[in-house]
Design an enzyme around this catalytic site. Sequence first.
Site, PDB file in Angstrom:
ATOM      1  N   GLU A 162       0.833  -1.217   0.000  1.00 19.58           N
ATOM      2  CA  GLU A 162       0.000   0.000   0.000  1.00 19.58           C
ATOM      3  C   GLU A 162       0.866   1.266   0.000  1.00 19.58           C
ATOM      4  OE1 GLU A 162      -2.978   0.063   3.100  1.00 19.58           O
ATOM      5  OE2 GLU A 162      -3.484   2.155   2.699  1.00 19.58           O
TER       6      GLU A 162
ATOM      7  N   HIS B  38      -2.554  10.510  -0.587  1.00 21.35           N
ATOM      8  CA  HIS B  38      -2.749   9.100  -0.914  1.00 21.35           C
ATOM      9  C   HIS B  38      -2.918   8.920  -2.418  1.00 21.35           C
ATOM     10  CE1 HIS B  38      -3.592   5.274   1.060  1.00 21.35           C
ATOM     11  NE2 HIS B  38      -4.309   4.994  -0.013  1.00 21.35           N
TER      12      HIS B  38
ATOM     13  N   LYS C 262      -7.048  -0.417  11.878  1.00 19.49           N
ATOM     14  CA  LYS C 262      -6.443  -0.881  10.615  1.00 19.49           C
ATOM     15  C   LYS C 262      -5.248   0.005  10.280  1.00 19.49           C
ATOM     16  CE  LYS C 262      -5.924  -1.304   5.957  1.00 19.49           C
ATOM     17  NZ  LYS C 262      -5.091  -0.461   5.078  1.00 19.49           N
TER      18      LYS C 262
ATOM     19  N   ASP D 109       4.490 -14.175  12.147  1.00 24.24           N
ATOM     20  CA  ASP D 109       3.152 -14.683  11.848  1.00 24.24           C
ATOM     21  C   ASP D 109       2.195 -13.503  12.033  1.00 24.24           C
ATOM     22  OD1 ASP D 109       0.616 -15.783  11.860  1.00 24.24           O
ATOM     23  OD2 ASP D 109       1.248 -17.621  12.866  1.00 24.24           O
TER      24      ASP D 109
HETATM   25  P1  NAD Z   1       9.935 -22.630  16.759  1.00 23.80           P
HETATM   26  O1  NAD Z   1       9.406 -23.863  17.401  1.00 23.80           O
HETATM   27  O2  NAD Z   1      10.436 -22.725  15.378  1.00 23.80           O
HETATM   28  O3  NAD Z   1      11.124 -22.021  17.639  1.00 23.80           O
HETATM   29  C1  NAD Z   1      11.100 -21.882  19.011  1.00 23.80           C
HETATM   30  C2  NAD Z   1      12.205 -22.719  19.648  1.00 23.80           C
HETATM   31  O4  NAD Z   1      13.472 -22.115  19.396  1.00 23.80           O
HETATM   32  C3  NAD Z   1      12.087 -22.742  21.162  1.00 23.80           C
HETATM   33  O5  NAD Z   1      11.221 -23.762  21.541  1.00 23.80           O
HETATM   34  C4  NAD Z   1      13.531 -22.976  21.618  1.00 23.80           C
HETATM   35  O6  NAD Z   1      13.792 -24.342  21.801  1.00 23.80           O
HETATM   36  C5  NAD Z   1      14.374 -22.474  20.445  1.00 23.80           C
HETATM   37  N1  NAD Z   1      15.190 -21.274  20.796  1.00 23.80           N
HETATM   38  C6  NAD Z   1      16.480 -21.060  20.499  1.00 23.80           C
HETATM   39  N2  NAD Z   1      16.901 -19.867  20.949  1.00 23.80           N
HETATM   40  C7  NAD Z   1      15.870 -19.291  21.559  1.00 23.80           C
HETATM   41  C8  NAD Z   1      15.676 -18.047  22.229  1.00 23.80           C
HETATM   42  N3  NAD Z   1      16.653 -17.129  22.378  1.00 23.80           N
HETATM   43  N4  NAD Z   1      14.438 -17.791  22.711  1.00 23.80           N
HETATM   44  C9  NAD Z   1      13.444 -18.679  22.575  1.00 23.80           C
HETATM   45  N5  NAD Z   1      13.565 -19.873  21.974  1.00 23.80           N
HETATM   46  C10 NAD Z   1      14.788 -20.186  21.454  1.00 23.80           C
HETATM   47  O7  NAD Z   1       8.908 -21.454  16.765  1.00 23.80           O
HETATM   48  P2  NAD Z   1       7.782 -20.932  17.740  1.00 23.80           P
HETATM   49  O8  NAD Z   1       8.134 -19.521  18.001  1.00 23.80           O
HETATM   50  O9  NAD Z   1       7.537 -21.833  18.917  1.00 23.80           O
HETATM   51  O10 NAD Z   1       6.485 -21.001  16.810  1.00 23.80           O
HETATM   52  C11 NAD Z   1       6.259 -20.046  15.812  1.00 23.80           C
HETATM   53  C12 NAD Z   1       5.618 -20.693  14.606  1.00 23.80           C
HETATM   54  O11 NAD Z   1       4.398 -21.334  14.965  1.00 23.80           O
HETATM   55  C13 NAD Z   1       5.266 -19.670  13.556  1.00 23.80           C
HETATM   56  O12 NAD Z   1       5.725 -20.148  12.304  1.00 23.80           O
HETATM   57  C14 NAD Z   1       3.732 -19.660  13.554  1.00 23.80           C
HETATM   58  O13 NAD Z   1       3.228 -19.309  12.300  1.00 23.80           O
HETATM   59  C15 NAD Z   1       3.406 -21.058  13.963  1.00 23.80           C
HETATM   60  N6  NAD Z   1       2.080 -21.347  14.550  1.00 23.80           N
HETATM   61  C16 NAD Z   1       1.202 -20.373  14.934  1.00 23.80           C
HETATM   62  C17 NAD Z   1      -0.020 -20.713  15.500  1.00 23.80           C
HETATM   63  C18 NAD Z   1      -0.946 -19.611  15.972  1.00 23.80           C
HETATM   64  O14 NAD Z   1      -0.538 -18.461  16.054  1.00 23.80           O
HETATM   65  N7  NAD Z   1      -2.203 -19.904  16.318  1.00 23.80           N
HETATM   66  C19 NAD Z   1      -0.360 -22.049  15.654  1.00 23.80           C
HETATM   67  C20 NAD Z   1       0.556 -23.025  15.270  1.00 23.80           C
HETATM   68  C21 NAD Z   1       1.786 -22.683  14.735  1.00 23.80           C
END
Ligand code: NAD
Length: 464
Positions: free
Chosen positions: A82, A412, A282, A298
């Site tokens: 946009e 705009h 928005k 996400d």
């Molecule tokens: P992930 O599992 O890929 O990464 C998180 C992991 O990284 C942690 O569990 C930890 O073991 C590791 N890690 C390493 N260094 C870290 C640090 N400094 N801090 C924290 N963790 C560290 O990702 P996630 O963040 O658990 O999940 C995000 C994904 O889940 C996104 O892709 C999202 O789209 C998806 N998702 C979203 C939903 C929703 O929002 N409803 C539902 C399901 C999945």
Amino acid sequence: MSKSSRLPGFYKLSLEERAAVVAELAGLTASEKAILMGKGLSPAQADQMIENVVGIHALPLGIAVNFLINGQDYLIPMAIEEPSVVAGASFAARLVREGGGFTTGSDEPVMIGQIQVLDVADPQAACSDLLAHKSRLLQLADQTDPLLVSLGGGARDLTVRIVEDSPSTSRRGEPVEPSGRRAVGPMVIIHLLFDCRDAMGANTVNTACEALAPEVENITGGRVVLRILSNLADQRLARAKCTVPAEVLAFQTFAGQTVAKRIVEAYALAANDPYRAATHNKGIMNGIDAVAIATGQDWRAVEAGAHAYAARSGVLRSPLSMTKDSSKGGRYTSLSHWSVDADGNLVGTLELPLAVGIVGGASRVHPTAKVALKILGVATAQELAEVMAAVGLAQNLAALRALATEGIQRGHMQLHARQVAIAAGATDDLVEIIAGRLVAEGKIRLDRAQELVQELEAGDEATS
Ligand code: NAD
């Protein structure tokens, strides 16, 4: 960033010159710069990310300048289709800079995981039993991610409440369920509070909830159905505040104090009317989503959290009481707040849940997201959330200032005219020429742009 993000005339540079300035300021390598210039996500990488990949869908990446947050300068990467958004954020950040910049804060990065337990004989007793086993359940949750625990994250708390299933009714109060649907009965709902440190945390929390389910069934004698995070991440709020000196708001014939007063008047409608609040929010999300997309977040999760929070009606964080269902929604309202202080200056605040990460998800997979995070230079997920809150507040200020004075269409539509020219088939220099003509004629329409493309191309052929 050690140097200033105040870059006068940045917008007048060529694309290559702008990329060179940003690469220099952010210390990008040659290959990182090449990623910005189109060598980003490859089809092979994309094929590893989702299913049925057939190609790449790209977006423009712009840099908002002038951001001073907690005394530190930031270049803000924004991926968005946009026009006006990047310009609006940069402009508002310059106004806020005059008042000392944004101040921000945030909660610890604690996400909520929900576990739904059905068919419990005595829900009240089940809640008491769950709380009696809290420390063991938290230990179990910690065991699912020892790395995160070693980084200072992990399970923080567990709360319980009972949610009744009330069949949906229409606006007139008539049942809308198919006849014969039985109520599900009282549901025991567990909230697992889990500190995800620098991760967004969805996978982390979902894993922990799934791991707890068998033990929860043992304790309650019930049947676990859902084990999933809540996107109403109200334990993980980010906040931004700005004070804009009235004099810097002066514009055309409008005195600064008048603009400040009009902004507060415009805000009053968003605060009191959901039709306006949806548009107002928005505008805030224009900025937040653009940073979210640029940095591989996400953004659906961010959007869901923001709008659910906007409908909370002053309801608190997740319920700590065992029986009271305090999570019922309320009236949808503005996420930001605007007022004029005793000195006549404009004061804006914004608070919303921001479940964002600098590890996990696409943030460390998508090449452009990695470069965007390097340009932004944030060290933690909390810092990223705070920057995003500041960008949302800046975007809100830019929109309100334009709406409360000349209206948004002039600025705009000038930018929009370029897109209309491109849609009509204009290329190269013709884009600016035709956009200029459309604006001058006050006819920013596709049919007129198509006429001009034909006319000017025919003229080119005649002279060549
Ligand atoms: P992930 O599992 O890929 O990464 C998180 C992991 O990284 C942690 O569990 C930890 O073991 C590791 N890690 C390493 N260094 C870290 C640090 N400094 N801090 C924290 N963790 C560290 O990702 P996630 O963040 O658990 O999940 C995000 C994904 O889940 C996104 O892709 C999202 O789209 C998806 N998702 C979203 C939903 C929703 O929002 N409803 C539902 C399901 C999945």
